[in-house]
Design a protein around this motif. Structure first.
Motif, PDB file in Angstrom:
ATOM      1  N   THR A 152      10.132  -5.344  -3.512  1.00  0.00           N
ATOM      2  CA  THR A 152      10.810  -3.669  -3.347  1.00  0.00           C
ATOM      3  C   THR A 152      11.393  -3.322  -2.348  1.00  0.00           C
ATOM      4  O   THR A 152      10.666  -3.427  -1.532  1.00  0.00           O
ATOM      5  CB  THR A 152       9.810  -2.681  -3.975  1.00  0.00           C
ATOM      6  OG1 THR A 152       8.775  -3.773  -4.296  1.00  0.00           O
ATOM      7  CG2 THR A 152      10.226  -1.769  -5.413  1.00  0.00           C
ATOM      8  N   TYR A 153      12.177  -2.052  -2.037  1.00  0.00           N
ATOM      9  CA  TYR A 153      13.183  -1.654  -0.806  1.00  0.00           C
ATOM     10  C   TYR A 153      13.507  -2.489  -0.615  1.00  0.00           C
ATOM     11  O   TYR A 153      13.440  -2.259   0.864  1.00  0.00           O
ATOM     12  CB  TYR A 153      11.952  -0.608  -0.366  1.00  0.00           C
ATOM     13  CG  TYR A 153      11.037   0.404  -1.040  1.00  0.00           C
ATOM     14  CD1 TYR A 153      11.424   0.628  -2.008  1.00  0.00           C
ATOM     15  CD2 TYR A 153       9.506   0.055  -1.668  1.00  0.00           C
ATOM     16  CE1 TYR A 153      10.728   1.878  -3.395  1.00  0.00           C
ATOM     17  CE2 TYR A 153       8.792   0.954  -2.003  1.00  0.00           C
ATOM     18  CZ  TYR A 153       9.819   1.733  -3.090  1.00  0.00           C
ATOM     19  OH  TYR A 153       8.845   2.137  -4.181  1.00  0.00           O
ATOM     20  N   ILE A 156      16.551  -1.310   1.419  1.00  0.00           N
ATOM     21  CA  ILE A 156      15.764  -0.034   2.464  1.00  0.00           C
ATOM     22  C   ILE A 156      15.866  -0.150   3.654  1.00  0.00           C
ATOM     23  O   ILE A 156      15.240  -1.405   4.236  1.00  0.00           O
ATOM     24  CB  ILE A 156      14.548   1.044   1.569  1.00  0.00           C
ATOM     25  CG1 ILE A 156      15.020   1.245   0.071  1.00  0.00           C
ATOM     26  CG2 ILE A 156      14.327   2.375   3.292  1.00  0.00           C
ATOM     27  CD1 ILE A 156      14.077   2.126  -0.365  1.00  0.00           C
TER      28      ILE A 156
END
Ligand SMILES: Nc1ncnc2c1ncn2[C@@H]1O[C@H](COP(=O)(O)OP(=O)(O)OP(=O)(O)O)[C@@H](O)[C@H]1O
Ligand SMILES: [Mg+2]
Length: 255
Positions: A152-153, A156
């Motif tokens: 996830t991410y 980012i």
């Protein structure tokens, strides 16, 4: 010309070190002369390759005490043609110690200039931040390799890395091309597949075809100071890393 790859991602635990170490072994096994430079005070790649952290002289001495790069290099006991510029915990103070040093961003580049002709490939493993050691690694390299974990991410934080690279290109006159993006820790889940396609879209043609799966043998080899390609040659991790080494050679040398 020596290719100098900086493996960088300001996010922690995304396989910068594992990828640097396995590329190091793989390129050395392909007959290339390889130097792995450990700029991370955690010293994970130093330990993974040498099995000890007792070097009298380390990169710390080169960057802050005027030692010569040639004097700190250690050859791997198990792998011919593979050398390490070891790190040490002292490097955690480098940001402070180097803060006011003139030419502080160019110290690693200058030090590597002394030895680079002895190597075909230099791999620079970096810490999970964008401090002075990472900036030195960017300035010293010919190309950047970005390892990304397919969790996830994953994207980012990439914008911070990209903005930093762009700032260096504009202010310090370096070209910093992205040589490739290594997608790693593929869990063969829907999430991994979704993150992989987002990463491929973001980096267009730069993501290597060889996606590295999450595979316990990769971690075991790392923990046991073993070369993955000897420790578990038929494991999914070793096979994927072998393919990655081939792709790196193809991109770098065109064959
Ligand atoms: N393909 C893989 N399969 C399973 N575990 C892996 C794989 N690649 C790396 N690991 C493990 O994931 C952890 C993080 O990897 P690594 O230390 O290479 O990341 P890093 O980006 O260098 O971390 P740091 O930011 O702390 O320097 C380690 O425990 C490593 O052994
Ligand atoms: Mg690391």
């Amino acid at each position: 010309m020596t290719r100098i790859f900086t493996l960088c991602n300001n996010k922690g635990g995304v396989t910068k070190t594992t990828t640097a170490v396995n590329l190091g072994y793989g390129l050395a096994r392909a007959g290339k002369r390889v130097l792995l430079v450990d700029t991370d005070a955690q010293s994970n790649s130093t330990y993974s390759l040498l099995g000890v952290l007792d070097q009298e002289l380390t990169l710390f001495d080169v960057l802050t005490q005027g030692a010569k790069m040639a004097d700190i290099l250690v050859e791997s006991a198990s792998q011919k043609n593979l050398f390490v510029a070891p790190s040490s915990i002292n490097l955690s103070a480098a940001d402070l110690l180097m803060a006011s040093a003139p030419g502080r961003e160019h110290k690693l580049a200058r030090a590597l200039n002394q030895v680079k002709d002895n190597f075909d490939y230099i791999l620079i493993d970096t810490p999970p931040n964008l401090g002075v050691l990472t900036v030195n690694s960017f300035i010293a390299c010919t190309d950047v390799i970005i390892p990304i974990a397919l969790t996830t991410y994953a994207l980012i934080g990439i914008s911070i890395l990209e903005a930093t690279m762009q700032e260096l290109r504009e202010n310090l006159d370096v070209s910093l091309p992205i040589f490739g993006v290594v997608a790693n820790l593929d869990d063969h889940t829907r999430l991994s597949a979704d993150v992989l396609s987002a990463v491929r879209e973001h980096f267009e043609g730069l993501v290597f075809d060889s996606v590295i799966p999450r595979n316990i043998k990769v971690e075991e080899a790392h923990n046991q100071i073993a070369c993955l390609f000897d420790y578990a040659p038929t494991s999914t991790g070793a096979v994927a890393y072998s393919k990655l080494v081939k792709e790196v050679l193809e991109r770098a040398e065109g064959h």
